[in-house]
Design an enzyme around this catalytic site. Structure first.
Site, PDB file in Angstrom:
ATOM      1  N   GLY A  56       0.812  -1.209   0.000  1.00 44.92           N
ATOM      2  CA  GLY A  56       0.000   0.000   0.000  1.00 44.92           C
ATOM      3  C   GLY A  56       0.845   1.258   0.000  1.00 44.92           C
ATOM      4  O   GLY A  56       0.467   2.270   0.603  1.00 44.92           O
ATOM      5  N   GLY A 104      -0.695   4.722  -0.864  1.00 44.13           N
ATOM      6  CA  GLY A 104      -1.670   5.334   0.028  1.00 44.13           C
ATOM      7  C   GLY A 104      -0.996   6.323   0.961  1.00 44.13           C
ATOM      8  O   GLY A 104       0.238   6.432   1.007  1.00 44.13           O
ATOM      9  N   MET A 105      -1.790   7.044   1.720  1.00 49.07           N
ATOM     10  CA  MET A 105      -1.242   8.059   2.613  1.00 49.07           C
ATOM     11  C   MET A 105      -0.275   7.468   3.629  1.00 49.07           C
ATOM     12  O   MET A 105       0.828   7.987   3.826  1.00 49.07           O
ATOM     13  CB  MET A 105      -2.378   8.788   3.336  1.00 49.07           C
ATOM     14  CG  MET A 105      -1.892   9.829   4.315  1.00 49.07           C
ATOM     15  SD  MET A 105      -3.200  10.819   5.068  1.00 49.07           S
ATOM     16  CE  MET A 105      -4.119   9.567   5.963  1.00 49.07           C
ATOM     17  N   LEU A 121      -1.249  -3.042   9.900  1.00 52.24           N
ATOM     18  CA  LEU A 121      -1.872  -1.774  10.267  1.00 52.24           C
ATOM     19  C   LEU A 121      -3.386  -1.907  10.220  1.00 52.24           C
ATOM     20  O   LEU A 121      -3.937  -2.329   9.210  1.00 52.24           O
ATOM     21  CB  LEU A 121      -1.427  -0.661   9.327  1.00 52.24           C
ATOM     22  CG  LEU A 121      -0.188   0.157   9.708  1.00 52.24           C
ATOM     23  CD1 LEU A 121      -0.457   0.975  10.944  1.00 52.24           C
ATOM     24  CD2 LEU A 121       1.029  -0.741   9.899  1.00 52.24           C
ATOM     25  N   GLY A 122      -4.015  -1.525  11.311  1.00 52.19           N
ATOM     26  CA  GLY A 122      -5.471  -1.545  11.366  1.00 52.19           C
ATOM     27  C   GLY A 122      -6.015  -0.161  11.631  1.00 52.19           C
ATOM     28  O   GLY A 122      -5.588   0.819  11.033  1.00 52.19           O
ATOM     29  N   SER A 123      -6.934  -0.070  12.582  1.00 53.55           N
ATOM     30  CA  SER A 123      -7.576   1.198  12.916  1.00 53.55           C
ATOM     31  C   SER A 123      -8.238   1.058  14.268  1.00 53.55           C
ATOM     32  O   SER A 123      -8.647  -0.040  14.669  1.00 53.55           O
ATOM     33  CB  SER A 123      -8.631   1.542  11.853  1.00 53.55           C
ATOM     34  OG  SER A 123      -9.485   2.560  12.314  1.00 53.55           O
ATOM     35  N   THR A 124      -8.367   2.169  14.986  1.00 46.48           N
ATOM     36  CA  THR A 124      -9.047   2.103  16.279  1.00 46.48           C
ATOM     37  C   THR A 124     -10.546   1.896  16.135  1.00 46.48           C
ATOM     38  O   THR A 124     -11.247   1.738  17.150  1.00 46.48           O
ATOM     39  CB  THR A 124      -8.779   3.382  17.102  1.00 46.48           C
ATOM     40  OG1 THR A 124      -9.094   4.534  16.307  1.00 46.48           O
ATOM     41  CG2 THR A 124      -7.335   3.446  17.557  1.00 46.48           C
ATOM     42  N   TYR A 166     -15.603  -3.159   7.959  1.00 46.57           N
ATOM     43  CA  TYR A 166     -14.173  -2.862   7.954  1.00 46.57           C
ATOM     44  C   TYR A 166     -13.530  -3.308   9.263  1.00 46.57           C
ATOM     45  O   TYR A 166     -12.445  -3.907   9.269  1.00 46.57           O
ATOM     46  CB  TYR A 166     -13.969  -1.363   7.739  1.00 46.57           C
ATOM     47  CG  TYR A 166     -12.538  -0.910   7.752  1.00 46.57           C
ATOM     48  CD1 TYR A 166     -11.733  -1.083   6.636  1.00 46.57           C
ATOM     49  CD2 TYR A 166     -11.995  -0.282   8.869  1.00 46.57           C
ATOM     50  CE1 TYR A 166     -10.418  -0.655   6.637  1.00 46.57           C
ATOM     51  CE2 TYR A 166     -10.677   0.146   8.880  1.00 46.57           C
ATOM     52  CZ  TYR A 166      -9.896  -0.039   7.763  1.00 46.57           C
ATOM     53  OH  TYR A 166      -8.583   0.392   7.780  1.00 46.57           O
TER      54      TYR A 166
END
EC number: 1.1.1.271
Length: 329
Positions: free
Chosen positions: A24, A27-28, A119-122, A150
């Protein structure tokens, strides 16, 4: 489960010659990681575009790992979006993110990857988790419905890493960043996250001399924001740890209401009109502040404040507009 005849990875630090695959990288987050790695002298980077490596294609992923033998993987690839995108395309969000994580973790295991950082997300945490959210809150109650698809995919990915590490001793671990912003963000008018959506909306309103801008929801939810360059620094920090946590939050430790965020963005771009709310639209999770004591205990802390970060991000947004490189997908 069988594995190649590679020896179990040794827990040693990365070095400048390590073969590092950043999934990725356009991506940012991936782009920020690549920038930092290059700045720090890591030149042996394995980078592939989506057309060169389809991470949802198991055969392609296996071939890539077999031929390139990466030693370190930063898995920043994902299908992402804001409330509208998550709520509109849940099937694609859960399927694509599940398949990408499954393919990459298994291939990394089979081909002897030394370090794998997922890498995930909270957003993986329950909707009503006690605040600030500790890592132990995972799977303790119901998720936020608007991003459930998601979140489930990301939970599966981090659990893959946790269970492979527990069973086979591989150093596969995960980081869960809070809401991110910075250069290279996605500024799609409907599918972007809240902060880039605000930047674009207020910029366009300022350019058009509009009298007002309407934001979704009541404006009362509280959110935490982290500059992507701070996240990149956290990722490199975690990769250098001999014994990183299985799961760790990465955030700023500070929160702001959506209405206050809108005001801060309006001030940054020079919009002087009214900010109105639309309570008929969903607010999402009422509050989402993550506890970052675990990663702080390892020696990392955020460095970029919201005011400074907004200023530099808006400058990057304008530059991307001018050179026709703005992401809006």
């Amino acid at each position: 489960m069988d594995r190649c005849e590679c020896p179990l990875p040794q827990k040693k630090l990365m070095n400048a010659e390590s073969k590092i695959h950043v999934a990725g990288h356009r991506g940012m987050v991936g782009a920020a990681v690549v920038r930092l790695l290059k700045q720090q002298g890591y030149a042996n980077l394995l980078l592939r575009t989506r057309s060169e490596l389809d991470l949802t294609n198991q055969a392609q992923v296996n071939q890539f790992y077999a031929e390139e033998s990466p030693e370190v993987v930063v898995f920043a690839a994902a299908r992402v979006g804001g409330i509208h995108a998550n709520d509109s395309y849940p099937a694609e969000f859960i399927y694509e993110n599940l398949v990408m994580a499954s393919n990459a973790v298994q291939a990394a295991f089979e081909h002897g990857v030394r370090r794998f950082l997922f890498l995930g997300s909270t957003c993986i945490y329950p909707r009503m988790a006690p605040q600030p959210i500790r890592e132990e809150s995972l799977l303790t109650s119901e998720l936020e419905p608007t991003n459930e698809a998601y979140a489930i995919a990301k939970i599966a990915g981090l659990k893959l890493c946790q269970f492979y590490r527990r069973q086979y001793g591989v150093t596969f671990h995960s980081a869960m960043p809070t809401n991110l912003y910075g250069p290279g963000d996605n500024y799609h008018s409907e599918n972007s996250h809240v902060l880039p959506a605000f930047i674009r909306r207020f910029h366009e309103a300022s350019e058009a001399n509009d009298e007002s801008v309407t934001i979704w929801g009541t404006g009362s939810p509280l959110r935490e924001f982290l500059h992507v360059d701070d996240l990149a620094a956290a990722i490199l920090h975690l990769l250098k740890l001999d014994h990183p946590p299985d799961l760790v939050n990465v955030g700023s430790g500070e929160e702001v209401s959506i209405h206050a965020l809108a005001k801060a963005v309006a001030d940054t771009v020079g919009f002087r009109g009214r900010i109105e709310t639309d309570p008929t639209k969903p607010d999402g999770t009422p509050r989402k502040l993550c506890d970052i004591s675990r990663i702080r205990s390892t020696g990392w802390s955020p460095q970029i404040g919201l005011h400074e970060g907004l200023k530099s991000t808006y400058a990057a947004f304008r530059a991307e507009l001018e050179n026709d490189s703005l992401r809006a997908v």
